[in-house]
Design a protein around this motif. Sequence first.
Motif, PDB file in Angstrom:
ATOM      1  N   GLN A 123     -72.695  64.621  67.347  1.00 19.98           N
ATOM      2  CA  GLN A 123     -73.419  63.596  66.761  1.00 19.98           C
ATOM      3  C   GLN A 123     -75.069  63.714  67.018  1.00 19.98           C
ATOM      4  O   GLN A 123     -76.002  63.696  66.095  1.00 19.98           O
ATOM      5  CB  GLN A 123     -73.132  62.226  66.705  1.00 19.98           C
ATOM      6  N   TRP A 124     -75.132  63.823  68.145  1.00 20.79           N
ATOM      7  CA  TRP A 124     -76.604  64.001  68.767  1.00 20.79           C
ATOM      8  C   TRP A 124     -77.228  65.278  68.243  1.00 20.79           C
ATOM      9  O   TRP A 124     -78.403  65.217  67.554  1.00 20.79           O
ATOM     10  CB  TRP A 124     -76.681  64.065  70.328  1.00 20.79           C
ATOM     11  N   ARG A 125     -76.636  66.405  68.259  1.00 20.85           N
ATOM     12  CA  ARG A 125     -77.111  67.775  67.635  1.00 20.85           C
ATOM     13  C   ARG A 125     -77.445  67.514  66.199  1.00 20.85           C
ATOM     14  O   ARG A 125     -78.407  68.039  65.512  1.00 20.85           O
ATOM     15  CB  ARG A 125     -76.088  68.935  67.926  1.00 20.85           C
ATOM     16  N   GLU A 126     -76.181  66.757  65.471  1.00 17.42           N
ATOM     17  CA  GLU A 126     -76.629  66.525  64.122  1.00 17.42           C
ATOM     18  C   GLU A 126     -77.833  66.096  63.767  1.00 17.42           C
ATOM     19  O   GLU A 126     -78.610  66.158  62.842  1.00 17.42           O
ATOM     20  CB  GLU A 126     -75.183  65.885  63.457  1.00 17.42           C
ATOM     21  N   ALA A 127     -78.082  64.728  64.441  1.00 20.79           N
ATOM     22  CA  ALA A 127     -79.116  63.918  64.582  1.00 20.79           C
ATOM     23  C   ALA A 127     -80.481  64.698  64.711  1.00 20.79           C
ATOM     24  O   ALA A 127     -81.339  64.638  63.914  1.00 20.79           O
ATOM     25  CB  ALA A 127     -79.052  62.734  65.209  1.00 20.79           C
ATOM     26  N   VAL A 128     -80.326  65.802  65.539  1.00 28.14           N
ATOM     27  CA  VAL A 128     -81.898  66.261  65.835  1.00 28.14           C
ATOM     28  C   VAL A 128     -81.881  67.484  64.832  1.00 28.14           C
ATOM     29  O   VAL A 128     -83.010  67.624  64.203  1.00 28.14           O
ATOM     30  CB  VAL A 128     -81.568  67.043  67.474  1.00 28.14           C
ATOM     31  N   ARG A 129     -80.645  67.988  64.378  1.00 34.20           N
ATOM     32  CA  ARG A 129     -81.017  68.855  63.157  1.00 34.20           C
ATOM     33  C   ARG A 129     -81.429  68.006  62.060  1.00 34.20           C
ATOM     34  O   ARG A 129     -82.383  68.786  61.183  1.00 34.20           O
ATOM     35  CB  ARG A 129     -79.499  69.693  62.809  1.00 34.20           C
ATOM     36  N   GLU A 130     -80.991  67.008  61.628  1.00 33.30           N
ATOM     37  CA  GLU A 130     -81.323  66.093  60.405  1.00 33.30           C
ATOM     38  C   GLU A 130     -82.852  65.764  60.562  1.00 33.30           C
ATOM     39  O   GLU A 130     -83.468  65.969  59.713  1.00 33.30           O
ATOM     40  CB  GLU A 130     -80.523  65.056  60.088  1.00 33.30           C
ATOM     41  N   ALA A 131     -83.314  65.326  61.739  1.00 34.88           N
ATOM     42  CA  ALA A 131     -84.693  65.201  62.161  1.00 34.88           C
ATOM     43  C   ALA A 131     -85.522  66.341  62.130  1.00 34.88           C
ATOM     44  O   ALA A 131     -86.572  66.067  61.351  1.00 34.88           O
ATOM     45  CB  ALA A 131     -84.973  64.430  63.536  1.00 34.88           C
ATOM     46  N   GLY A 132     -85.092  67.303  62.549  1.00 36.76           N
ATOM     47  CA  GLY A 132     -85.795  68.698  62.326  1.00 36.76           C
ATOM     48  C   GLY A 132     -86.024  68.941  60.798  1.00 36.76           C
ATOM     49  O   GLY A 132     -86.847  69.344  60.507  1.00 36.76           O
ATOM     50  N   GLU A 133     -85.088  68.862  59.894  1.00 32.94           N
ATOM     51  CA  GLU A 133     -85.093  69.110  58.427  1.00 32.94           C
ATOM     52  C   GLU A 133     -86.141  68.035  57.997  1.00 32.94           C
ATOM     53  O   GLU A 133     -86.859  68.469  57.066  1.00 32.94           O
ATOM     54  CB  GLU A 133     -83.821  68.976  57.896  1.00 32.94           C
ATOM     55  N   VAL A 134     -85.941  66.828  58.057  1.00 32.84           N
ATOM     56  CA  VAL A 134     -87.096  65.690  57.754  1.00 32.84           C
ATOM     57  C   VAL A 134     -88.137  66.062  58.189  1.00 32.84           C
ATOM     58  O   VAL A 134     -89.255  66.037  57.353  1.00 32.84           O
ATOM     59  CB  VAL A 134     -86.467  64.391  58.296  1.00 32.84           C
ATOM     60  N   HIS A 135     -88.432  66.487  59.326  1.00 34.78           N
ATOM     61  CA  HIS A 135     -89.924  66.986  59.618  1.00 34.78           C
ATOM     62  C   HIS A 135     -90.366  68.109  58.914  1.00 34.78           C
ATOM     63  O   HIS A 135     -91.325  68.177  58.591  1.00 34.78           O
ATOM     64  CB  HIS A 135     -89.708  67.209  61.214  1.00 34.78           C
ATOM     65  N   ALA A 136     -89.533  69.028  58.696  1.00 31.99           N
ATOM     66  CA  ALA A 136     -89.736  70.305  58.091  1.00 31.99           C
ATOM     67  C   ALA A 136     -90.368  69.816  56.689  1.00 31.99           C
ATOM     68  O   ALA A 136     -91.207  70.265  56.215  1.00 31.99           O
ATOM     69  CB  ALA A 136     -88.804  71.440  57.920  1.00 31.99           C
TER      70      ALA A 136
END
Length: 136
Positions: free
Chosen positions: A65-78
Motif C-alpha cells: 500500500q505504501w509503494r502504491e501511495a508513493v507511486r500515485e503521489a509520483g504520478e500526481v506530482h508528474a
Amino acid sequence: TTHGEPASIYSSGHEPDVQRLFREAVGQAVGEQRTALAESHSEVLQLLRVLREQHAAAADQAASQWREAVREAGEVHARERAQLQAQVAALVEREKVREEELKRKQEGEKEQELAVQLRLAEEQRGRRRREEEKEG
C-alpha cells in the motif's frame, strides 16, 4: 484386631500393590498433564506461527500500500508538474505574442509619424516652391 488390620494389609503382601497402584495413578496423572501441556504448547506454537504469518502478510500489505501511495503521489506530482510547465509555456508564448504586437504597433506608429512628417515636409516644400514662384 483393629490395630492389626493395617499391619495385616502390609504383612499380607498388599503394600507393594498399593504403592504400585499409587505410582501408576500418579504416573498416569502426570502423563496426562504432560500430554495436555504438550498439546497446549503445540497449540500455542501453532498460534504463534499463525500470528507471525498474519503479521508478515499485514506487513507485506502495508508495504505494498505504501509503494502504491508513493507511486500515485509520483504520478500526481508528474501531472501537476506537466500542467505547470504547460501553463508557463503558454504564458511565455502569450508574452512573446504581446511583445510582437506591441513592437508592430510601435513600428506602425513610427511609420505613421514618419508619414506625417513626410507629408508636412512635402507641404512645406510645396509652399516654398509656390513662394519662390511668386517671387520669381
